[in-house]
Write a protein that holds these residues in place. Structure first.
Motif, PDB file in Angstrom:
ATOM      1  N   PRO A  64      45.540  12.501  13.758  1.00 56.42           N
ATOM      2  CA  PRO A  64      46.380  12.336  14.942  1.00 56.42           C
ATOM      3  C   PRO A  64      47.995  12.193  14.644  1.00 56.42           C
ATOM      4  N   PHE A  65      48.430  11.530  13.567  1.00 52.68           N
ATOM      5  CA  PHE A  65      49.718  11.392  13.073  1.00 52.68           C
ATOM      6  C   PHE A  65      50.295  12.724  12.579  1.00 52.68           C
ATOM      7  N   THR A  66      49.229  13.601  12.055  1.00 58.46           N
ATOM      8  CA  THR A  66      49.744  15.156  11.700  1.00 58.46           C
ATOM      9  C   THR A  66      50.309  15.970  13.021  1.00 58.46           C
ATOM     10  N   LEU A  67      49.171  15.834  14.013  1.00 55.70           N
ATOM     11  CA  LEU A  67      49.519  16.510  15.301  1.00 55.70           C
ATOM     12  C   LEU A  67      50.615  15.953  15.957  1.00 55.70           C
ATOM     13  N   MET A 117      58.836  16.874   7.689  1.00 55.03           N
ATOM     14  CA  MET A 117      57.402  16.421   7.655  1.00 55.03           C
ATOM     15  C   MET A 117      57.078  15.437   6.564  1.00 55.03           C
ATOM     16  N   VAL A 118      57.741  15.730   5.484  1.00 57.97           N
ATOM     17  CA  VAL A 118      57.573  14.637   4.200  1.00 57.97           C
ATOM     18  C   VAL A 118      58.109  13.318   4.814  1.00 57.97           C
ATOM     19  N   ASP A 129      54.462  29.050   5.299  1.00 60.75           N
ATOM     20  CA  ASP A 129      54.248  29.410   6.812  1.00 60.75           C
ATOM     21  C   ASP A 129      53.594  28.379   7.610  1.00 60.75           C
ATOM     22  N   TRP A 130      53.076  28.375   8.579  1.00 63.61           N
ATOM     23  CA  TRP A 130      52.777  27.237   9.374  1.00 63.61           C
ATOM     24  C   TRP A 130      51.316  26.915   8.685  1.00 63.61           C
ATOM     25  N   VAL A 131      50.444  27.530   8.094  1.00 59.28           N
ATOM     26  CA  VAL A 131      49.421  27.093   7.355  1.00 59.28           C
ATOM     27  C   VAL A 131      49.762  26.134   6.131  1.00 59.28           C
ATOM     28  N   MET A 132      50.741  26.559   5.636  1.00 56.19           N
ATOM     29  CA  MET A 132      51.467  25.684   4.507  1.00 56.19           C
ATOM     30  C   MET A 132      52.049  24.384   4.842  1.00 56.19           C
ATOM     31  N   LEU A 187      49.182  22.238   7.686  1.00 53.79           N
ATOM     32  CA  LEU A 187      48.013  21.954   6.878  1.00 53.79           C
ATOM     33  C   LEU A 187      48.085  21.530   5.466  1.00 53.79           C
ATOM     34  N   LEU A 188      48.363  22.499   4.796  1.00 52.73           N
ATOM     35  CA  LEU A 188      48.201  22.031   3.261  1.00 52.73           C
ATOM     36  C   LEU A 188      49.264  21.032   2.742  1.00 52.73           C
ATOM     37  N   LEU A 189      50.667  21.125   3.236  1.00 47.78           N
ATOM     38  CA  LEU A 189      51.354  20.173   2.800  1.00 47.78           C
ATOM     39  C   LEU A 189      51.260  18.988   3.260  1.00 47.78           C
TER      40      LEU A 189
END
Length: 291
Positions: free
Chosen positions: A43-46, A72-73, A236-239, A242-244
């Motif tokens: 939830p926090f990531t979203l 984001m960090v 990109d958005w995946v990195m 999601l991954l970061l």
């Protein structure tokens, strides 16, 4: 529940022993730690993705990707103590029980939400930081960057000198306030635990900074693995979405386990907690025998 028969041996440990023991605890309770971390981290990531939505149209340009990743960090750094609260509750439950129980673990936290919201989410900069990050993403948001820097510095100092506020709220469950001056409130308990051990807190805070290169190493390895396997080297958005965050939440979960063990170690060193547990266990046995 037998207070003198804990799942983790109650004795004094050095910092390196605590870091090593954290890995053993994660190995044993891997599934539960992953579930409790994900339950709050997702939830926090979203929410973070929504906060940074103003930057998404310009991805993956180098400047915007760097700004997006840095913010984001910062968001995850500010949110980590609140987002790992379920990990602390879970560890507190498994400490004294051979068979951990989700129902038992979640039986009391609802009454603790106001305390966590006020003392952690607000006073420790989680909610204000999220608002400032959003303002930084606006077209004229550069001016908020300095205030965000001051907020991050404030959060770092506060966590360094009083790192165990979450454990006090979630595990000791002292009242938020009391009219009686002799009642041990959250604030009085925090002062009693942290103030006499200021030097120790600073040393532990300095040692915990190793989480920064650890997070960098995990993130870079994930990025390199993705690049070598799929030829995707762009941030990109995946990195970024999601991954970061995944790599950062992994480190946050590890540090939550370490913080929990450090809290126990401090109580053992300064309060003789292992003796208290033995005495309370014997008192419970005598009470049961006389009933």
């Amino acid at each position: 529940m037998q207070l003198d028969k804990t799942q983790i041996a109650i004795r004094e440990r050095g910092l390196l022993e605590l870091f090593d023991l954290s890995l053993l605890v994660i190995k044993r309770y891997m599934g539960r730690i992953v579930i409790t971390t994900a339950a709050m981290a997702i939830p926090f990531t979203l929410i973070n993705i929504a906060i940074l939505s103003n930057l998404r149209p310009d991805l993956p340009t180098e400047v915007t990707s760097a700004q997006y990743g840095m913010l984001m960090v910062i968001l995850i750094f500010l949110e980590a103590p609140l987002a790992t609260s379920l990990v602390t509750l879970m560890l507190g439950d498994v400490m004294f029980h051979d068979e951990p129980s989700w129902r038992r673990m979640l039986s009391a936290p609802f009454s603790l939400i106001p305390r966590m919201f006020w003392l952690v989410a607000l006073l420790r900069g989680v909610v204000p930081g999220m608002g400032m990050v959003f303002l930084c993403t606006l077209d004229d948001g550069e001016a908020w960057g300095f205030l965000l820097f001051l907020l991050v510095a404030y959060a770092m100092v506060l966590r360094g000198v009083r790192p165990f506020l979450g454990e006090i709220i979630l595990l000791e469950r002292n009242p938020f306030y009391a009219n009686d001056a002799n009642t041990m409130t959250v604030g009085r308990r925090s002062a009693a635990l942290h103030n006499p051990n200021f030097g120790d807190m600073v040393i532990r805070a300095m040692a915990s900074t190793f989480s920064v290169p650890l997070a960098c190493a995990i993130c870079i390895n994930i990025w390199a693995l993705r690049g070598y396997l799929f030829g995707q080297w762009a941030w990109d958005w995946v990195m970024l979405d999601l991954l970061l965050p995944t790599s950062l939440w992994m480190v946050a979960a590890y540090m939550a386990v370490t913080r929990f063990l450090s809290y126990l170690d401090l109580r053992i060193r300064r309060e003789g907690w292992e003796v208290e547990l033995v005495v309370r266990a014997e008192a419970n046995r005598w009470k049961g025998a006389t009933v």
